[in-house]
Write a protein that holds these residues in place. Structure first.
Motif, PDB file in Angstrom:
ATOM      1  N   GLY A   1      -0.136   8.563   4.473  1.00 42.72           N
ATOM      2  CA  GLY A   1      -1.101   9.406   3.650  1.00 42.72           C
ATOM      3  C   GLY A   1      -2.838  10.144   4.617  1.00 42.72           C
ATOM      4  O   GLY A   1      -3.365  10.780   4.386  1.00 42.72           O
TER       5      GLY A   1
ATOM      6  N   THR B   1      -6.989  -0.489  -0.304  1.00 40.86           N
ATOM      7  CA  THR B   1      -5.928  -0.276  -0.301  1.00 40.86           C
ATOM      8  C   THR B   1      -5.633   0.688   0.755  1.00 40.86           C
ATOM      9  O   THR B   1      -4.298   0.298   0.444  1.00 40.86           O
ATOM     10  CB  THR B   1      -5.630   0.846  -1.950  1.00 40.86           C
ATOM     11  OG1 THR B   1      -6.660   1.708  -2.046  1.00 40.86           O
ATOM     12  CG2 THR B   1      -5.992  -0.867  -2.878  1.00 40.86           C
TER      13      THR B   1
ATOM     14  N   THR C   1      -4.592   4.722   2.072  1.00 40.62           N
ATOM     15  CA  THR C   1      -3.699   5.754   1.125  1.00 40.62           C
ATOM     16  C   THR C   1      -2.586   5.238   1.781  1.00 40.62           C
ATOM     17  O   THR C   1      -1.548   6.191   1.130  1.00 40.62           O
ATOM     18  CB  THR C   1      -4.232   7.232   2.381  1.00 40.62           C
ATOM     19  OG1 THR C   1      -3.539   6.916   3.928  1.00 40.62           O
ATOM     20  CG2 THR C   1      -5.869   6.986   2.643  1.00 40.62           C
ATOM     21  N   GLY C   2      -1.705   4.145   2.113  1.00 43.37           N
ATOM     22  CA  GLY C   2      -0.617   3.941   2.755  1.00 43.37           C
ATOM     23  C   GLY C   2       0.207   4.554   3.572  1.00 43.37           C
ATOM     24  O   GLY C   2      -1.024   5.564   4.459  1.00 43.37           O
TER      25      GLY C   2
ATOM     26  N   SER D   1       0.674  -1.090  -0.080  1.00 44.61           N
ATOM     27  CA  SER D   1       0.056   0.145  -0.146  1.00 44.61           C
ATOM     28  C   SER D   1       0.572   1.120  -0.230  1.00 44.61           C
ATOM     29  O   SER D   1       0.674   2.405  -0.123  1.00 44.61           O
ATOM     30  CB  SER D   1      -0.964   0.021   1.417  1.00 44.61           C
ATOM     31  OG  SER D   1      -0.373  -0.216   2.565  1.00 44.61           O
ATOM     32  N   TYR D   2       2.122   1.277   0.510  1.00 44.04           N
ATOM     33  CA  TYR D   2       2.618   2.489   0.449  1.00 44.04           C
ATOM     34  C   TYR D   2       3.047   3.338  -1.002  1.00 44.04           C
ATOM     35  O   TYR D   2       3.253   2.330  -2.579  1.00 44.04           O
ATOM     36  CB  TYR D   2       4.349   2.159   0.947  1.00 44.04           C
ATOM     37  CG  TYR D   2       5.528   3.612   1.376  1.00 44.04           C
ATOM     38  CD1 TYR D   2       4.624   4.078   2.217  1.00 44.04           C
ATOM     39  CD2 TYR D   2       6.321   3.389   0.688  1.00 44.04           C
ATOM     40  CE1 TYR D   2       5.594   5.374   2.693  1.00 44.04           C
ATOM     41  CE2 TYR D   2       7.226   4.782   0.339  1.00 44.04           C
ATOM     42  CZ  TYR D   2       7.071   5.618   1.945  1.00 44.04           C
ATOM     43  OH  TYR D   2       7.608   6.540   1.892  1.00 44.04           O
ATOM     44  N   ASN D   3       2.647   4.660  -0.979  1.00 46.58           N
ATOM     45  CA  ASN D   3       2.945   5.280  -2.009  1.00 46.58           C
ATOM     46  C   ASN D   3       4.868   5.467  -2.398  1.00 46.58           C
ATOM     47  O   ASN D   3       5.312   6.369  -1.786  1.00 46.58           O
ATOM     48  CB  ASN D   3       2.404   6.557  -2.160  1.00 46.58           C
ATOM     49  CG  ASN D   3       2.067   6.588  -3.256  1.00 46.58           C
ATOM     50  OD1 ASN D   3       3.239   6.775  -4.800  1.00 46.58           O
ATOM     51  ND2 ASN D   3       1.708   8.045  -3.839  1.00 46.58           N
ATOM     52  N   LYS D   4       5.311   4.305  -3.452  1.00 49.18           N
ATOM     53  CA  LYS D   4       6.632   4.646  -3.417  1.00 49.18           C
ATOM     54  C   LYS D   4       6.832   5.993  -4.388  1.00 49.18           C
ATOM     55  O   LYS D   4       8.124   6.318  -4.685  1.00 49.18           O
ATOM     56  CB  LYS D   4       7.317   3.578  -3.968  1.00 49.18           C
ATOM     57  CG  LYS D   4       6.905   1.981  -3.340  1.00 49.18           C
ATOM     58  CD  LYS D   4       7.755   0.994  -4.201  1.00 49.18           C
ATOM     59  CE  LYS D   4       7.055  -0.632  -2.808  1.00 49.18           C
ATOM     60  NZ  LYS D   4       5.696  -0.546  -3.232  1.00 49.18           N
ATOM     61  N   GLU D   5       5.910   6.985  -5.334  1.00 47.53           N
ATOM     62  CA  GLU D   5       6.254   7.592  -6.111  1.00 47.53           C
ATOM     63  C   GLU D   5       5.876   9.116  -5.788  1.00 47.53           C
ATOM     64  O   GLU D   5       6.803   9.655  -5.012  1.00 47.53           O
ATOM     65  CB  GLU D   5       5.402   7.819  -7.578  1.00 47.53           C
ATOM     66  CG  GLU D   5       5.480   7.029  -8.578  1.00 47.53           C
ATOM     67  CD  GLU D   5       4.325   7.012  -9.379  1.00 47.53           C
ATOM     68  OE1 GLU D   5       3.532   7.384  -9.587  1.00 47.53           O
ATOM     69  OE2 GLU D   5       4.292   5.350 -10.171  1.00 47.53           O
ATOM     70  N   GLU D   6       5.592   9.381  -4.458  1.00 52.65           N
ATOM     71  CA  GLU D   6       5.188   9.979  -3.662  1.00 52.65           C
ATOM     72  C   GLU D   6       6.588  10.032  -2.054  1.00 52.65           C
ATOM     73  O   GLU D   6       7.131  11.042  -1.635  1.00 52.65           O
ATOM     74  CB  GLU D   6       4.023  10.139  -2.828  1.00 52.65           C
ATOM     75  CG  GLU D   6       3.050  10.592  -3.575  1.00 52.65           C
ATOM     76  CD  GLU D   6       3.025  12.172  -4.191  1.00 52.65           C
ATOM     77  OE1 GLU D   6       4.050  12.946  -3.679  1.00 52.65           O
ATOM     78  OE2 GLU D   6       2.059  12.130  -5.878  1.00 52.65           O
ATOM     79  N   ASN D   7       7.138   8.829  -1.247  1.00 47.48           N
ATOM     80  CA  ASN D   7       7.526   8.317  -0.775  1.00 47.48           C
ATOM     81  C   ASN D   7       7.183   9.298   0.309  1.00 47.48           C
ATOM     82  O   ASN D   7       8.234   9.944   0.962  1.00 47.48           O
ATOM     83  CB  ASN D   7       9.195   8.804  -1.557  1.00 47.48           C
ATOM     84  CG  ASN D   7       9.798   7.801  -0.389  1.00 47.48           C
ATOM     85  OD1 ASN D   7       9.659   6.584   0.355  1.00 47.48           O
ATOM     86  ND2 ASN D   7      10.965   7.458   0.013  1.00 47.48           N
TER      87      ASN D   7
END
Length: 608
Positions: A307, A301, A303-304, A85-91
């Motif tokens: 988030g 999912t 928000t990660g 679930s972690y947003n790797k793009e935003e990190n």
């Protein structure tokens, strides 16, 4: 030689475990945000020390004793959801993500260490009690004499403990003290040199101090956690399941009536805790309500991790557009960093599946604690689970370390079953130790990064903006997940006329937090480069998230009064909204703003 290695191995494991548990005392004034960053760095270093002890243990014993249990699997599945679930793009939260990975590795290292050396269990419990005694003493002293002490040791404790809700911490340790007290109550009271007698007096001292400290605290959630976990320990130690079952069968009607009465009493206490302070209670209920709505928007999912703040702000903005929202809710609304309920925050960030896995992990850890007769540790887990309903303990590294030790003590069987040896898997703890070393290497420079940031903060506060701006830019890659760092750097760029860079930094900060100060800062920079409409849009966004925040309308009115962006009708509405706004406290700044607004109105009327 074998005895020497055995003693060395045990010494290293005991020392590193003790240092990990003493994380509550760790802080470093040389680092920016010295309490939190100091504890995180302390966790990194002590975890590596424990990894060294675990590696020595694994390669100097003939056979690994690690046997998987259900909580092990649940924890791995939970980390899998964090990973997916972690947003790797935003990190958004790289440090927190790394910390979670280190916690998983720590769990397996502790599991292996306790399975190999059962004598570590009472030692760790003793250290846990000690880490509750010191904050309790500080809490009592601070309640009796709120004036700060001049002694350097107490100054250190004040800096180290005050920012954290340590009353919740000592409430979690209370059942551990109570269980040890009841367990060794039959010891020889005069033989103080015996370990049983020492633990009896030590736990009695700790329980007394914690109760005394809690008497000075009016936080109902803390009391609920301490009382219910204390009742649990007394029941398990003095009555137990078997006698309870027999009593229920003999007096089933009385039991049913008593259960209903107890449920009503507990519910009333919980509700009273939220309503006693009307504004704070309404605010917390609003946060829970908004977070629940946000979970329904991301049920699968999530928000990660990281988030929560921005997702919450968007949901609150949408909620205030409806007819359901009351004026009182709008007046008490804030943009929180936490949900003040760990279960709701986990449900939003990791989805419902992540929340269920976390609850099952806690529940089965508690089950194994009962099964293995680890009453004190299971009581601590129960207390933390209750406290997490009202606060944010799992956002702080101290509570995670304590929780891992308590759950590992519960899950690890104190009587190793030889029949299950064939089901053991070799070198699991060694793999976790190697992973810990790799993760440590990945963040080895964080100490120096925070130390450099601390030096930049001195320049920032001394208004040496031009000198600080370039050095802030040099740390962007390392600290672009820290809202306060981004805000400070953006202000340096703003003061030196580099508004485009300031806006870029503040836009990044808005992905991490919905603090209205960030919106105000972007609007200021947009206005400075003549982008008035975009400045207006950011201020209007704040007005939708926090409709009753008067400062927003003050800035809007000043923006509409600017000759380059003159909107008389909008100015009238914003000025009227600001002047009719009544804050809960009238201070000098509020009076000056109203005086300035009246002068602007007078000047505009004079020029007509």
């Amino acid at each position: 030689m074998n005895n020497f290695i055995s003693y060395l191995r045990l010494l290293l494991l005991a020392t590193s475990g003790m240092l990990l548990l003493c994380i509550i005392f760790a802080m470093n004034p040389e680092l920016a945000d010295g309490t939190l960053s100091g504890r995180v760095c302390w966790f990194h270093f002590t975890s590596v020390l424990l990894a060294g002890g675990v590696l020595l243990m694994e390669f100097t014993t003939q056979k690994s004793r690690f046997i998987f249990s259900l909580p092990d699997v649940l924890l791995l599945l939970l980390f899998g959801i964090v990973l997916v679930s972690y947003n790797k793009e935003e990190n958004l939260q790289p440090e927190r993500f790394l910390f979670i990975a280190q916690l998983v590795a720590l769990w397996f290292m502790l599991r292996g260490a306790l399975q190999a050396h059962q004598e570590l269990r009472p030692f760790f419990i003793t250290i846990i009690i000690f880490t509750g005694i010191v904050p309790a003493i500080w809490g009592i002293g601070n309640s009796i004499n709120p004036a700060p002490s001049t002694h350097p040791i107490f100054k250190l404790l004040e800096i180290s403990l005050k920012p954290e809700p340590f009353y919740g911490y000592i409430a979690i340790i209370f059942p551990v003290c109570l269980n040890t007290l009841l367990r060794f109550k039959d010891c020889d009271k005069t033989a103080v040199w015996e370990s049983r007698t020492f633990l009896f007096y030590f736990s009695a001292f700790g329980a007394t101090l914690i109760i005394t400290a809690l008497f000075f605290n009016t936080n109902e959630p803390v009391w609920i956690a301490a009382i219910l976990s204390g009742i649990w320990v007394c029941w398990m130690r003095m009555i137990g399941w078997k006698q309870t079952k027999e009593a229920i069968q003999r007096h089933n009607k009385l039991f049913a009536i008593s259960s209903i009465i107890l449920f009503v009493i507990v519910t009333a206490i919980i509700l009273a805790g939220n309503i006693r302070k009307a504004q704070a209670g309404d605010r917390r209920l609003l946060i829970w309500n908004i977070t629940t709505h946000a979970i329904m928007g991301h049920p699968i999912t999530g928000t990660g991790i990281g988030g929560f703040p921005t997702t919450y702000a968007k949901e609150q903005s949408a909620y205030f557009k409806t007819d359901i929202a009351s004026t009182k809710e709008k007046r008490t609304a804030i943009c929180p960093l936490y949900a003040y309920n760990e279960y709701l925050q986990i449900g939003l960030e990791l989805g419902i599946a992540g929340l269920l896995l976390f609850i099952f992990w806690l529940a089965f850890s508690l089950y194994y604690g009962i099964k293995h007769r680890q009453i004190g540790a299971s009581g601590g887990i129960l207390a933390l689970g209750i406290f997490a309903l009202y606060s944010y303990p799992l956002q702080l590294p101290t509570y995670w370390v304590l929780l891992l030790f308590l759950t590992v003590i519960c899950v690890t069987n104190p009587k190793h079953d030889k029949q299950r040896e064939q089901r053991s898997i070799p070198y699991i703890s060694a793999i976790a130790a190697v992973l810990t070393c790799i993760l440590f290497y990945g963040q080895k420079d964080s100490y120096y990064t925070y130390k450099e940031w601390k030096a930049l903060q001195d320049l920032y506060h001394n208004q040496a903006y031009e000198q600080a701006a370039n050095r802030y830019a040099g740390l962007f890659i390392q600290l672009y997940h820290r809202t306060d760092f981004l805000y400070e750097g953006a202000e340096c760029f703003c003061k030196t006329g580099q508004h485009d860079i300031a806006i870029m930094w503040l836009d990044r900060a808005l992905k991490l937090s919905a603090d209205p100060e960030l919106y105000y800062a972007i609007a200021e920079n947009k206005e400075a480069i003549k982008q008035y409409q975009e400045a207006e849009s950011y201020l209007l966004e704040v007005s939708r998230i926090l409709p009753e925040k008067g400062y927003t309308y003050f800035l809007l009115a000043k923006l509409y009064a600017d000759p380059s962006f003159s909107h008389p009708d909008k100015f009238q509405k914003a000025a009227k909204k600001f002047l009719t706004f009544q804050p809960s406290t009238q201070n000098k700044i509020t009076k000056e703003m109203k005086k300035e607004m009246l002068q602007i109105i007078k000047s505009r009327n004079h020029n007509k």
